[in-house]
Design a protein around this motif. Structure first.
Motif, PDB file in Angstrom:
ATOM      1  N   SER A  77       0.348 -10.916  -0.700  1.00 48.03           N
ATOM      2  CA  SER A  77       0.479  -9.579  -1.268  1.00 48.03           C
ATOM      3  C   SER A  77       0.710  -8.513  -0.194  1.00 48.03           C
ATOM      4  N   VAL A  78       0.498  -8.867   1.076  1.00 50.24           N
ATOM      5  CA  VAL A  78       0.675  -7.907   2.164  1.00 50.24           C
ATOM      6  C   VAL A  78       2.155  -7.838   2.539  1.00 50.24           C
ATOM      7  N   GLU A  79       2.708  -6.635   2.503  1.00 50.56           N
ATOM      8  CA  GLU A  79       4.118  -6.450   2.820  1.00 50.56           C
ATOM      9  C   GLU A  79       4.330  -6.374   4.332  1.00 50.56           C
ATOM     10  N   ALA A  80       5.564  -6.549   4.746  1.00 51.59           N
ATOM     11  CA  ALA A  80       5.877  -6.506   6.175  1.00 51.59           C
ATOM     12  C   ALA A  80       5.658  -5.119   6.760  1.00 51.59           C
ATOM     13  N   VAL A  81       5.932  -4.079   5.988  1.00 51.76           N
ATOM     14  CA  VAL A  81       5.759  -2.721   6.483  1.00 51.76           C
ATOM     15  C   VAL A  81       4.267  -2.401   6.553  1.00 51.76           C
ATOM     16  N   GLY A  83       1.383   0.643   7.126  1.00 50.85           N
ATOM     17  CA  GLY A  83       1.163   2.081   7.151  1.00 50.85           C
ATOM     18  C   GLY A  83       0.739   2.585   8.511  1.00 50.85           C
ATOM     19  N   GLU A  84      -0.069   1.786   9.238  1.00 49.72           N
ATOM     20  CA  GLU A  84      -0.527   2.240  10.547  1.00 49.72           C
ATOM     21  C   GLU A  84       0.612   2.329  11.544  1.00 49.72           C
ATOM     22  N   ARG A 224      -4.587  -4.001  -0.718  1.00 50.94           N
ATOM     23  CA  ARG A 224      -3.929  -2.857  -1.333  1.00 50.94           C
ATOM     24  C   ARG A 224      -3.169  -2.038  -0.300  1.00 50.94           C
ATOM     25  N   LYS A 225      -1.978  -1.606  -0.674  1.00 53.27           N
ATOM     26  CA  LYS A 225      -1.143  -0.783   0.186  1.00 53.27           C
ATOM     27  C   LYS A 225      -1.811   0.568   0.374  1.00 53.27           C
ATOM     28  N   GLY A 226      -2.001   0.948   1.633  1.00 48.74           N
ATOM     29  CA  GLY A 226      -2.647   2.219   1.925  1.00 48.74           C
ATOM     30  C   GLY A 226      -4.107   2.097   2.298  1.00 48.74           C
ATOM     31  N   THR A 227      -4.703   0.930   2.068  1.00 49.81           N
ATOM     32  CA  THR A 227      -6.101   0.715   2.487  1.00 49.81           C
ATOM     33  C   THR A 227      -6.207  -0.488   3.419  1.00 49.81           C
ATOM     34  N   GLU A 228      -5.593  -1.612   3.036  1.00 47.82           N
ATOM     35  CA  GLU A 228      -5.625  -2.810   3.887  1.00 47.82           C
ATOM     36  C   GLU A 228      -4.390  -2.928   4.770  1.00 47.82           C
TER      37      GLU A 228
END
Length: 229
Positions: A77-81, A83-84, A224-228
């Motif tokens: 579920s983790v995308e390549a992009v 946020g950090e 989750r995108k934006g937290t993990e």
């Protein structure tokens, strides 16, 4: 109200004398008190989050910061992009690199298990290169925001290196030698792993155990995108 009147009613140890801080332009600067070794480990969420937050704070003061990640994987579920990475790219004086691929050793996540050790060794070699660059630099002076990290940084964050040790990808002694070889003025931050890195007890100035009390993953929640990430 004048500045003296604004501050005279506050105890001398009140941060900022009670005046609310405001954002200032970021200009290259040098830290006065860097040089410690920090260790962040534990089974709780927040090790990388905490170290990146500290890197952001240092960059906000105009110090040169670099993040070296040994690996940063996760579920499908983790995308390549990440946020950090996007945020770091927008900050002056903060840079990053990832020496591994997106996968976790021993997690059957589709990554090449045989490649993990080689990547970890490459990460260790890269860390030594960055430390050598810091040795050659004047860490008491400002460093260029656009400068190559090989030319010196004030803070080096080595993320997931402790995980690599716990998984047997690199040796405890190698990490001890890495820490012992750092220049005095470099703030060195090591993170990762669920096992206590007792081999660093005598070398670390700060050790933080990030403990899990409850995690949504226990209830089946995926990253989750934006937290993990």
């Amino acid at each position: 109200m004048g500045s003296n009147e604004e501050t005279e009613n506050y105890p001398r140890d009140t941060p900022g004398k009670g005046v609310t801080p405001t954002a200032e332009a970021i200009e290259p600067a040098a830290p006065d008190e860097f040089g410690m070794v920090q260790v962040w480990w534990g089974d709780g969420k927040g090790k990388t989050t905490a170290t990146l937050g500290m890197g952001m704070r240092a960059a906000g003061h105009g110090y040169r910061v670099h993040l070296l990640q040994f690996m940063k994987g996760g579920a499908e579920s983790v995308e390549a992009v990440r946020g950090e990475y996007n945020a770091i790219a927008a900050l002056p004086g903060f840079s990053f690199e990832n020496l591994g691929h997106y996968g976790w050793h021993g997690m059957a996540d589709g990554s090449d298990e045989a490649d993990h050790e080689a990547q970890a060794q490459a990460g260790l070699e890269r860390a030594h290169e960055l430390l050598e660059g810091a040795h050659q630099a004047d860490l008491t002076a400002p460093l260029s925001f656009d400068g190559n990290p090989d030319d010196g940084v004030h803070m080096l964050i080595i993320d997931e290196v402790l995980y690599a040790v716990a998984m047997g990808l690199i040796d405890e002694t190698a990490v001890r030698e890495l820490v012992e070889s750092k220049p005095d003025g470099l703030e060195l931050v090591l993170s990762g792993g669920h096992e206590r890195p007792a081999y660093l007890d005598e070398l670390a100035d700060l050790v933080t155990n990030v403990r899990k009390e409850h995690h949504p993953i226990d209830d089946g929640q995926r990253a989750r995108k934006g937290t993990e990430y």
